[in-house]
Write a protein that holds these residues in place. Structure first.
Motif, PDB file in Angstrom:
ATOM      1  N   THR A 199       7.270 -10.162  43.717  1.00 13.50           N
ATOM      2  CA  THR A 199       6.163 -10.612  44.395  1.00 13.50           C
ATOM      3  C   THR A 199       5.883 -10.153  45.704  1.00 13.50           C
ATOM      4  N   GLU A 200       4.773 -10.588  46.267  1.00 13.58           N
ATOM      5  CA  GLU A 200       4.698 -10.278  47.586  1.00 13.58           C
ATOM      6  C   GLU A 200       5.339 -11.143  48.648  1.00 13.58           C
ATOM      7  N   THR A 201       5.833 -12.149  48.108  1.00  7.22           N
ATOM      8  CA  THR A 201       6.927 -12.921  49.248  1.00  7.22           C
ATOM      9  C   THR A 201       8.285 -12.457  49.132  1.00  7.22           C
ATOM     10  N   VAL A 202       9.089 -13.046  47.866  1.00  7.01           N
ATOM     11  CA  VAL A 202      10.197 -12.255  47.724  1.00  7.01           C
ATOM     12  C   VAL A 202      10.488 -12.038  46.258  1.00  7.01           C
ATOM     13  N   TYR A 203      11.516 -11.379  45.720  1.00 12.19           N
ATOM     14  CA  TYR A 203      11.698 -11.286  44.184  1.00 12.19           C
ATOM     15  C   TYR A 203      12.038 -12.648  43.449  1.00 12.19           C
ATOM     16  N   GLY A 204      11.557 -12.664  42.301  1.00 14.34           N
ATOM     17  CA  GLY A 204      11.557 -13.809  41.483  1.00 14.34           C
ATOM     18  C   GLY A 204      12.446 -13.702  40.441  1.00 14.34           C
ATOM     19  N   LEU A 205      13.165 -14.571  39.808  1.00 18.19           N
ATOM     20  CA  LEU A 205      14.078 -14.588  38.624  1.00 18.19           C
ATOM     21  C   LEU A 205      13.236 -15.496  37.623  1.00 18.19           C
ATOM     22  N   GLY A 206      12.506 -14.832  36.665  1.00 18.71           N
ATOM     23  CA  GLY A 206      11.742 -15.525  35.769  1.00 18.71           C
ATOM     24  C   GLY A 206      12.116 -15.834  34.568  1.00 18.71           C
ATOM     25  N   ALA A 207      11.727 -16.899  33.929  1.00 19.41           N
ATOM     26  CA  ALA A 207      12.038 -17.428  32.549  1.00 19.41           C
ATOM     27  C   ALA A 207      10.477 -17.861  31.941  1.00 19.41           C
ATOM     28  N   GLU A 208      10.228 -17.822  30.716  1.00 23.88           N
ATOM     29  CA  GLU A 208       9.182 -18.411  30.151  1.00 23.88           C
ATOM     30  C   GLU A 208       9.333 -19.584  30.374  1.00 23.88           C
ATOM     31  N   VAL A 209       8.278 -20.678  30.712  1.00 27.66           N
ATOM     32  CA  VAL A 209       8.697 -22.088  30.898  1.00 27.66           C
ATOM     33  C   VAL A 209       9.045 -22.734  29.449  1.00 27.66           C
ATOM     34  N   SER A 210       8.591 -22.075  28.374  1.00 27.37           N
ATOM     35  CA  SER A 210       8.567 -22.697  27.081  1.00 27.37           C
ATOM     36  C   SER A 210       9.930 -22.479  26.572  1.00 27.37           C
ATOM     37  N   SER A 211      10.924 -21.677  26.992  1.00 31.99           N
ATOM     38  CA  SER A 211      12.120 -21.404  26.584  1.00 31.99           C
ATOM     39  C   SER A 211      13.269 -22.104  27.352  1.00 31.99           C
ATOM     40  N   PRO A 212      13.646 -23.249  26.866  1.00 33.25           N
ATOM     41  CA  PRO A 212      14.778 -24.062  27.600  1.00 33.25           C
ATOM     42  C   PRO A 212      15.669 -23.377  27.842  1.00 33.25           C
ATOM     43  N   SER A 213      16.280 -22.142  26.795  1.00 29.57           N
ATOM     44  CA  SER A 213      17.407 -21.752  27.178  1.00 29.57           C
ATOM     45  C   SER A 213      17.527 -20.907  28.246  1.00 29.57           C
ATOM     46  N   ALA A 214      16.573 -20.091  28.243  1.00 30.22           N
ATOM     47  CA  ALA A 214      16.112 -18.939  29.550  1.00 30.22           C
ATOM     48  C   ALA A 214      16.060 -19.941  30.681  1.00 30.22           C
ATOM     49  N   VAL A 215      15.445 -20.901  30.592  1.00 34.73           N
ATOM     50  CA  VAL A 215      15.017 -21.770  32.145  1.00 34.73           C
ATOM     51  C   VAL A 215      16.733 -22.186  32.425  1.00 34.73           C
ATOM     52  N   LYS A 216      17.642 -22.589  31.202  1.00 40.18           N
ATOM     53  CA  LYS A 216      18.727 -23.115  31.700  1.00 40.18           C
ATOM     54  C   LYS A 216      19.617 -21.902  32.364  1.00 40.18           C
ATOM     55  N   ARG A 217      19.328 -20.727  31.910  1.00 39.12           N
ATOM     56  CA  ARG A 217      20.151 -19.778  32.049  1.00 39.12           C
ATOM     57  C   ARG A 217      19.856 -19.341  33.828  1.00 39.12           C
TER      58      ARG A 217
END
Ligand code: TXA
Ligand code: MG
Length: 359
Positions: free
Chosen positions: A30-48
């Motif tokens: 992003t223009e600020t810093v790098y983000g670590l993204g997960a689809e908000v609708s994926s509980p397992s990805a968000v947990k990871r």
């Protein structure tokens, strides 16, 4: 810092979007810093994401969206001030804290009833967000381990998170270099002014620009009132592994001599030109000195990369010259203060409080 890194290609971005839709975890610029993204609708990805970062589960993630047209889909209520700020500063380094709608799962917000929303201003991030399904959005904290310095290049992410993420999209060095400004809204009693904007974390948007957009109807949260749910508001955060001390320039030479006499290897980070008497000595001793740009945008852009670089030199201690006590420097000073272990504590500049902030 300029970089020759090529941006992620269209097919890489499409592959990243497919990974995210399948529940993967992708680091993106992003223009600020790098983000670590997960689809908000994926509980397992968000947990990871929480697991990879080592972040407590009750610390909420910022939700990144493609544009403001669906703000009402993600937020239950959007005060007029929020619309004003979104129109003026998105895409850009601004996060709005709003009551969350039913489309935001609880695991994103750590159980809170508000959500942080932001439209990042980076071509790769925007292309990625636009490649998701129409109801897609990315929960994404900064792509670093909890408490550590945020990454401002893809190489930083690789160094820190390596194979624990499914993909890292290249986007060059971040333009802003510090995280977004976080603005919340406080209910007021008056009908005319139903909510007041509060800066919860200073960041990429200068205070003066926000104050101007809202006719001065904005305040900086007192430190003690900042919600502990804002991990960036923890006293020690954004910190390098090497102990860092923050000193007003006039004390810095004395402190450096004191530590040099103990045989320590020092890193010294200055921005002003008041050290000509010390320069020869520092050059010939066990001191690594770096000078930073004497203006806040340039300083902010390089800060995290500089801290990472000095961390890699295995020094015993970093001495950093305190930047000027002026409103434009608030975000830089905030991050330095949190990175430091000697807790030199400065407040919101007085002149800003008195002149630019009403109410
Ligand atoms: O610039 C940025 O904001 C970057 C890029 C990747 O967008 N993201 C970032 O995320 O800095 P993170 O997770 O490292 O910090 C997000 C901050 C945290 O301090 C978090 O607590 C706060 O946003 N936050 C998120 N949702 C919140 C909420 N509902 N209420 C209060 N604070 C919230
Ligand atoms: Mg962070």
């Amino acid at each position: 810092m300029t970089t020759m890194a090529t941006l992620a290609s269209r097919s890489e971005i499409a592959a990243a979007a497919a990974l995210l839709s399948a529940g993967g975890v992708v680091a993106f610029p992003t223009e600020t810093v790098y983000g670590l993204g997960a689809e908000v609708s994926s509980p397992s990805a968000v947990k990871r994401i929480f697991e990879i970062k080592g972040r407590p589960f009750d610390h909420p993630l910022i939700v990144h969206i493609a544009d403001s047209s669906k703000l009402q889909y993600w937020a239950e209520e959007v005060p007029e001030q929020a619309w004003l700020l979104a129109e003026r500063f998105w895409p850009g380094p601004l996060t709005l804290i709003l009551p969350r709608s039913r489309h935001i799962p609880e695991n994103i917000t750590g159980g809170q009833d508000t959500v942080g929303l932001r439209v990042p201003n980076h071509p790769v991030a925007l292309a990625l967000l636009n490649a998701l399904s129409p109801e897609g959005a990315l929960g994404a904290p900064s792509a670093n381990r909890f408490g550590h310095v945020s990454p401002t290049t893809a190489a930083h992410v690789r160094e820190e998170l390596g194979d624990s993420v499914d993909m890292i999209l290249e986007g060059g060095a971040c333009e802003v270099g510090l995280e977004s400004t976080i603005v919340g809204f406080e209910a007021q009693n008056s009908r005319k002014d139903p909510s007041r904007a509060i800066i919860l974390r200073p960041g990429g948007i200068p205070l003066a620009a926000l104050a101007e957009a809202l006719n001065g109807n904005i305040a900086v949260a007192e430190k003690q009132n900042r919600t502990p749910r804002v991990p960036g508001a923890l006293a020690s955060h954004y910190a390098p592994a090497t102990p860092l001390e923050l000193w007003h320039g006039e004390y810095l030479p004395r402190r450096s001599l004191e530590l040099e006499l103990k045989g320590l290897n020092l890193g010294i980070v200055t921005w002003s030109d008041q050290f000509s008497a010390q320069l020869n000595h520092w050059r010939s001793s066990n001191v690594t000195r770096l000078s930073m740009p004497p203006e806040p945008e340039g300083y902010g852009r390089l800060l995290y990369a500089t801290l990472r670089r000095l961390d890699n030199e295995r020094l015993d201690c970093l001495l950093v010259e305190m930047p000027p006590d002026e409103p434009e420097w608030l975000a830089v000073v905030d991050r330095l203060r949190r990175a430091s272990c000697n807790n030199i504590w400065i407040d919101v500049p007085k002149n800003f409080k008195d002149e630019a902030v009403h109410g």
